[in-house]
Design a protein around this motif. Sequence first.
Motif, PDB file in Angstrom:
ATOM      1  N   THR A  37       0.868  -1.181   0.000  1.00  0.00           N
ATOM      2  CA  THR A  37       0.000   0.000   0.000  1.00  0.00           C
ATOM      3  C   THR A  37       0.898   1.222   0.000  1.00  0.00           C
ATOM      4  O   THR A  37       1.870   1.267   0.752  1.00  0.00           O
ATOM      5  N   TYR A  38       0.630   2.168  -0.854  1.00  0.00           N
ATOM      6  CA  TYR A  38       1.421   3.396  -0.903  1.00  0.00           C
ATOM      7  C   TYR A  38       0.475   4.558  -1.141  1.00  0.00           C
ATOM      8  O   TYR A  38      -0.680   4.357  -1.545  1.00  0.00           O
ATOM      9  N   TRP A  39       0.943   5.750  -0.855  1.00  0.00           N
ATOM     10  CA  TRP A  39       0.053   6.888  -0.998  1.00  0.00           C
ATOM     11  C   TRP A  39       0.810   8.112  -1.453  1.00  0.00           C
ATOM     12  O   TRP A  39       2.010   8.242  -1.223  1.00  0.00           O
ATOM     13  N   TYR A  41       0.643  12.364  -1.635  1.00  0.00           N
ATOM     14  CA  TYR A  41       0.027  13.500  -0.948  1.00  0.00           C
ATOM     15  C   TYR A  41       0.948  14.700  -1.093  1.00  0.00           C
ATOM     16  O   TYR A  41       2.094  14.559  -1.561  1.00  0.00           O
ATOM     17  N   ILE A  61      -6.587   2.221  -7.175  1.00  0.00           N
ATOM     18  CA  ILE A  61      -6.316   3.606  -6.767  1.00  0.00           C
ATOM     19  C   ILE A  61      -7.599   4.253  -6.241  1.00  0.00           C
ATOM     20  O   ILE A  61      -8.644   4.192  -6.901  1.00  0.00           O
ATOM     21  N   LEU A  64      -8.705   9.277  -1.696  1.00  0.00           N
ATOM     22  CA  LEU A  64      -9.249   9.331  -0.326  1.00  0.00           C
ATOM     23  C   LEU A  64      -9.711  10.731   0.021  1.00  0.00           C
ATOM     24  O   LEU A  64     -10.660  10.919   0.776  1.00  0.00           O
ATOM     25  N   SER A  86     -14.271   9.209  -2.298  1.00  0.00           N
ATOM     26  CA  SER A  86     -13.493   8.206  -1.570  1.00  0.00           C
ATOM     27  C   SER A  86     -14.153   6.830  -1.593  1.00  0.00           C
ATOM     28  O   SER A  86     -13.580   5.879  -1.077  1.00  0.00           O
ATOM     29  N   PHE A 108      -5.302  13.262  -1.812  1.00  0.00           N
ATOM     30  CA  PHE A 108      -4.622  12.133  -1.170  1.00  0.00           C
ATOM     31  C   PHE A 108      -4.981  10.880  -1.960  1.00  0.00           C
ATOM     32  O   PHE A 108      -6.135  10.456  -1.966  1.00  0.00           O
ATOM     33  N   ALA A 109      -3.991  10.335  -2.665  1.00  0.00           N
ATOM     34  CA  ALA A 109      -4.214   9.138  -3.489  1.00  0.00           C
ATOM     35  C   ALA A 109      -3.705   7.918  -2.734  1.00  0.00           C
ATOM     36  O   ALA A 109      -2.514   7.842  -2.396  1.00  0.00           O
ATOM     37  N   LEU A 110      -4.583   6.981  -2.459  1.00  0.00           N
ATOM     38  CA  LEU A 110      -4.203   5.731  -1.806  1.00  0.00           C
ATOM     39  C   LEU A 110      -4.147   4.658  -2.887  1.00  0.00           C
ATOM     40  O   LEU A 110      -5.099   4.509  -3.670  1.00  0.00           O
ATOM     41  N   GLU A 111      -3.029   3.916  -2.923  1.00  0.00           N
ATOM     42  CA  GLU A 111      -2.862   2.923  -3.983  1.00  0.00           C
ATOM     43  C   GLU A 111      -2.490   1.570  -3.369  1.00  0.00           C
ATOM     44  O   GLU A 111      -1.652   1.490  -2.481  1.00  0.00           O
TER      45      GLU A 111
END
Length: 138
Positions: A37-39, A41, A61, A64, A86, A108-111
């Motif tokens: 998991t990476y993000w 910001y 992707i 959030l 989100s 804020f992109a959560l991948e």
Amino acid sequence: MDIYDVKIKELPKFTDSRGNLSFVEQLNHIPFEIKRTYWIYDVPGGEARGGHAFRQNEEFIVALSGAFEVVVDDGTQKRSFQLNRSYYGLYVPAGLWREMKNFSTNSFALEFGSIHYDVNDYIRDYDEFIKLKRHGEI
Ligand code: TYD
């Protein structure tokens, strides 16, 4: 893989006067086992990220917070997805060129990824990507 294998998925959303709740599960909403998991910001205005393709890594992707655009390219066609909720996720299979851009302030992109980080999984040269695609090597 081509751009039509990229899918927007609506995620569960529990609306509540105390605040909303959403979630994802691997092999359910996310069609692979999550290995990473990476993000992303604090993206300054006008910056773009992720101009590359992965040989193996599949991604899911979620925006959030805020909004941004994900452009996918299979070497023949491009498609753009605007992520701004989100409770939506974008599934991006391996073997596609993808770029993220037009980040809003405080986005804020959560991948989620299907493999551990591997520098050799990246294709960062667009001409090489096109060549591999033409030869059916990715
Ligand atoms: P990169 O994937 O190139 O960012 P983007 O595609 O958004 O432009 O990653 C930037 C840097 O972060 C790169 O030097 C490698 C490092 N990195 C890791 O060490 N582990 C990871 O899981 C990721 C995604 C990146």
